[in-house]
Design a protein around this motif. Structure first.
Motif, PDB file in Angstrom:
ATOM      1  N   LEU A  33     -54.977  39.037 -41.296  1.00 24.31           N
ATOM      2  CA  LEU A  33     -55.830  39.495 -41.998  1.00 24.31           C
ATOM      3  C   LEU A  33     -57.215  38.421 -41.630  1.00 24.31           C
ATOM      4  O   LEU A  33     -57.812  39.365 -42.104  1.00 24.31           O
ATOM      5  CB  LEU A  33     -55.246  38.537 -43.411  1.00 24.31           C
ATOM      6  CG  LEU A  33     -56.326  39.408 -44.933  1.00 24.31           C
ATOM      7  CD1 LEU A  33     -56.276  40.350 -45.286  1.00 24.31           C
ATOM      8  CD2 LEU A  33     -55.620  37.983 -46.197  1.00 24.31           C
ATOM      9  N   LEU A  34     -57.018  37.880 -41.017  1.00 24.37           N
ATOM     10  CA  LEU A  34     -58.126  36.916 -40.821  1.00 24.37           C
ATOM     11  C   LEU A  34     -59.083  37.706 -39.555  1.00 24.37           C
ATOM     12  O   LEU A  34     -59.615  38.321 -39.302  1.00 24.37           O
ATOM     13  CB  LEU A  34     -57.567  35.399 -40.094  1.00 24.37           C
ATOM     14  CG  LEU A  34     -57.523  34.596 -40.550  1.00 24.37           C
ATOM     15  CD1 LEU A  34     -57.441  33.320 -40.405  1.00 24.37           C
ATOM     16  CD2 LEU A  34     -58.712  34.342 -42.012  1.00 24.37           C
ATOM     17  N   SER A  35     -58.095  38.263 -38.876  1.00 25.10           N
ATOM     18  CA  SER A  35     -58.679  39.346 -37.600  1.00 25.10           C
ATOM     19  C   SER A  35     -58.463  40.486 -37.606  1.00 25.10           C
ATOM     20  O   SER A  35     -59.482  41.142 -37.175  1.00 25.10           O
ATOM     21  CB  SER A  35     -57.333  39.337 -36.497  1.00 25.10           C
ATOM     22  OG  SER A  35     -56.035  40.056 -37.250  1.00 25.10           O
ATOM     23  N   ALA A  36     -58.378  40.733 -39.454  1.00 28.07           N
ATOM     24  CA  ALA A  36     -59.114  42.146 -39.809  1.00 28.07           C
ATOM     25  C   ALA A  36     -61.090  42.042 -40.051  1.00 28.07           C
ATOM     26  O   ALA A  36     -61.313  42.157 -40.571  1.00 28.07           O
ATOM     27  CB  ALA A  36     -57.974  42.886 -40.313  1.00 28.07           C
ATOM     28  N   GLY A  37     -60.993  40.730 -40.288  1.00 28.21           N
ATOM     29  CA  GLY A  37     -62.648  40.603 -40.568  1.00 28.21           C
ATOM     30  C   GLY A  37     -62.509  39.606 -41.597  1.00 28.21           C
ATOM     31  O   GLY A  37     -63.780  39.580 -42.136  1.00 28.21           O
ATOM     32  N   LEU A  38     -61.398  39.378 -42.754  1.00 26.37           N
ATOM     33  CA  LEU A  38     -61.753  38.278 -44.044  1.00 26.37           C
ATOM     34  C   LEU A  38     -61.746  37.405 -43.255  1.00 26.37           C
ATOM     35  O   LEU A  38     -61.480  36.537 -43.126  1.00 26.37           O
ATOM     36  CB  LEU A  38     -60.501  39.008 -44.309  1.00 26.37           C
ATOM     37  CG  LEU A  38     -60.114  37.807 -46.111  1.00 26.37           C
ATOM     38  CD1 LEU A  38     -61.801  38.476 -47.381  1.00 26.37           C
ATOM     39  CD2 LEU A  38     -58.645  37.832 -46.519  1.00 26.37           C
ATOM     40  N   ARG A  39     -62.959  36.520 -43.848  1.00 26.85           N
ATOM     41  CA  ARG A  39     -63.910  35.408 -43.867  1.00 26.85           C
ATOM     42  C   ARG A  39     -63.273  34.422 -44.576  1.00 26.85           C
ATOM     43  O   ARG A  39     -63.784  33.538 -45.097  1.00 26.85           O
ATOM     44  CB  ARG A  39     -64.708  35.196 -43.391  1.00 26.85           C
ATOM     45  CG  ARG A  39     -65.748  36.520 -42.222  1.00 26.85           C
ATOM     46  CD  ARG A  39     -67.335  36.691 -42.064  1.00 26.85           C
ATOM     47  NE  ARG A  39     -67.224  36.981 -41.620  1.00 26.85           N
ATOM     48  CZ  ARG A  39     -67.924  36.793 -39.969  1.00 26.85           C
ATOM     49  NH1 ARG A  39     -67.336  35.696 -39.381  1.00 26.85           N
ATOM     50  NH2 ARG A  39     -67.993  37.784 -38.470  1.00 26.85           N
TER      51      ARG A  39
ATOM     52  N   ALA B 134     -55.781  29.780 -46.895  1.00 28.35           N
ATOM     53  CA  ALA B 134     -56.285  31.092 -47.634  1.00 28.35           C
ATOM     54  C   ALA B 134     -55.365  32.363 -47.714  1.00 28.35           C
ATOM     55  O   ALA B 134     -54.610  32.676 -48.015  1.00 28.35           O
ATOM     56  CB  ALA B 134     -57.590  30.863 -48.422  1.00 28.35           C
ATOM     57  N   ALA B 135     -55.918  32.222 -46.732  1.00 24.61           N
ATOM     58  CA  ALA B 135     -55.307  34.306 -45.764  1.00 24.61           C
ATOM     59  C   ALA B 135     -53.937  34.210 -46.084  1.00 24.61           C
ATOM     60  O   ALA B 135     -53.409  35.092 -46.921  1.00 24.61           O
ATOM     61  CB  ALA B 135     -55.684  34.098 -44.457  1.00 24.61           C
ATOM     62  N   ALA B 136     -53.051  33.035 -45.502  1.00 21.74           N
ATOM     63  CA  ALA B 136     -50.600  32.191 -46.123  1.00 21.74           C
ATOM     64  C   ALA B 136     -51.120  32.195 -47.736  1.00 21.74           C
ATOM     65  O   ALA B 136     -50.228  33.272 -47.963  1.00 21.74           O
ATOM     66  CB  ALA B 136     -50.988  31.629 -45.658  1.00 21.74           C
ATOM     67  N   LEU B 137     -52.060  31.802 -48.526  1.00 18.95           N
ATOM     68  CA  LEU B 137     -51.803  31.777 -49.759  1.00 18.95           C
ATOM     69  C   LEU B 137     -51.950  33.501 -50.606  1.00 18.95           C
ATOM     70  O   LEU B 137     -51.070  33.705 -51.837  1.00 18.95           O
ATOM     71  CB  LEU B 137     -52.697  30.891 -50.583  1.00 18.95           C
ATOM     72  CG  LEU B 137     -52.471  29.457 -50.394  1.00 18.95           C
ATOM     73  CD1 LEU B 137     -53.849  28.981 -51.034  1.00 18.95           C
ATOM     74  CD2 LEU B 137     -51.367  29.301 -51.379  1.00 18.95           C
TER      75      LEU B 137
END
Length: 379
Positions: free
Chosen positions: A221-227, A232-235
């Motif tokens: 999710l982070l590498s897809a660009g979500l900052r 928080a991405a894991a949540l």
């Protein structure tokens, strides 16, 4: 940089799907064990099991690598020992006359089973490998990493798969029950005193896989660009996982059909990406220039339209050559089977996964050499 959005999004969908599947399996298995023990296996038990399993998974994924490694060590030893006990206890249920009486499968059925195994044991996880190998010291042997990983990842599945096939072939009732609740069905041939240890095996083993997935899905999710921060991405993924588990456990119908459909559908684009990636690595004589991977003006560029187009085309061809009758939401697939004369029994061989893998690999290997050499020659 931006071209990485496509494979990252595919990886995210696959890992979120896997963690959802594993959490659903653990929830259903717990309810089945409780029901056999007479403790109640209805909605309340499933809800409590879901809360416990999801809690373990999300907390471990949020806290990160160090906790995951400690958790996995415990899970490996406990589940390994108790699985051996399970095999010993139920070995007497293998009926060799029934096994040998099962008719041989056709070539199409064999290929279909092979593709299902590929997507479940290999292509279903290939995108997450570097999430953990990146923690290894640089002095680690490349051959050792590949060799021991392959050995460790193959021994248990091969042994347990063969044993599971023997059990299923020995009992048509068990074979049918596995489709609805794969883990819980295995409790029906256990003595009551081993049900609680078996529940521990099932839940811990599935949680172990789900924890790895939620960590990897957050990174995707982070590498897809979500900052947002990694935790928080894991949540975010944990919330989606819980929603998907609720659907599978309470509204999803036959589990196995949905699972096969999920693996096959996402297995096609992952196979295409894997083919491209393997060929690209094979063509290189030097390591990637690490700094340029994070620079849109670097030698690798911002968007590489060739590989992206290849993944899209290979996926479109692959989806046209797969089918899954058990999942109604996938009836649109298989649109190339009749034009290519692959109707009938070939329809369920799921050749599209193999086509996507081979096409991504061969096209990149043939046409990517000059671009790789130019990248390696850049200052």
């Amino acid at each position: 940089m931006r071209g990485n959005l496509l494979p990252s999004a595919i990886s995210w969908m696959l890992t979120v799907g896997w963690e959802t599947v594993l959490t659903a399996l653990a929830t259903m298995a717990t309810a089945t064990v409780f029901e056999r023990l007479g403790w109640g296996g209805g909605t309340t038990t499933k809800v409590v099991a879901l809360v416990v399993v999801a809690g373990l998974t999300v907390v471990s994924g949020v806290l990160g690598f160090d906790l995951i490694m400690r958790l996995q060590t415990v899970i490996t030893w406990v589940t390994g020992v108790l699985t051996v006990v399970y095999v010993v206890l139920v070995a007497g249920h293998v009926r060799w006359p029934a096994v040998t009486a099962v008719p041989a499968g056709s070539a199409q059925e064999f290929i279909g089973a092979l593709v299902f195994l590929m997507t479940g044991f290999g292509l279903g996880w290939v995108n997450a490998a570097a999430d953990y190998s990146r923690y290894l010291p640089r002095r680690a042997s490349g051959r050792g990493v590949v060799g021991w990983t392959t050995f460790g990842a193959s021994v248990a599945p091969v042994v347990l798969l063969v044993f599971g096939l023997l059990l299923a072939a020995s009992s048509p009732e068990l074979n049918q029950a596995v489709a609805a609740d794969p883990i819980g069905a295995l409790t029906t041939i256990l003595p009551v005193w081993f049900l609680v240890p078996f529940a521990i095996v099932a839940v811990l083993g599935l949680v172990g896989g789900a924890v790895l997935d939620i960590y990897s899905s957050g990174l995707s999710l982070l590498s897809a660009g979500l900052r947002i921060p990694r935790y928080a991405a894991a949540l975010v993924d944990g919330v989606i996982m819980i929603g998907g588990t609720v659907y599978l456990v309470f509204f999803g119908g036959t589990f196995l059909g949905q699972f096969q459909g999920f693996l096959t559908t996402l297995g096609v684009p992952v196979a295409a990406w894997c083919g491209v990636m393997l060929a690209d690595v094979l063509l290189r004589r030097r390591d990637y220039a690490e700094a340029d991977l994070f620079d849109p003006r670097g030698r690798y560029g911002d968007v590489r339209f060739g590989p992206i187009t290849l993944i899209v085309i290979a996926t479109a061809l692959g989806w046209g050559l797969v089918t899954n009758a058990s999942a109604s939401w996938l009836h649109w697939q298989g649109y190339l089977l009749e034009p290519f004369g692959l109707g009938g029994s070939w329809a369920f061989a799921n050749l599209g996964v193999l086509v996507a893998l081979v096409l991504g690999f061969v096209v990149t290997l043939v046409f990517g050499r000059s671009q790789v050499r130019a990248q390696e020659a850049a200052a």
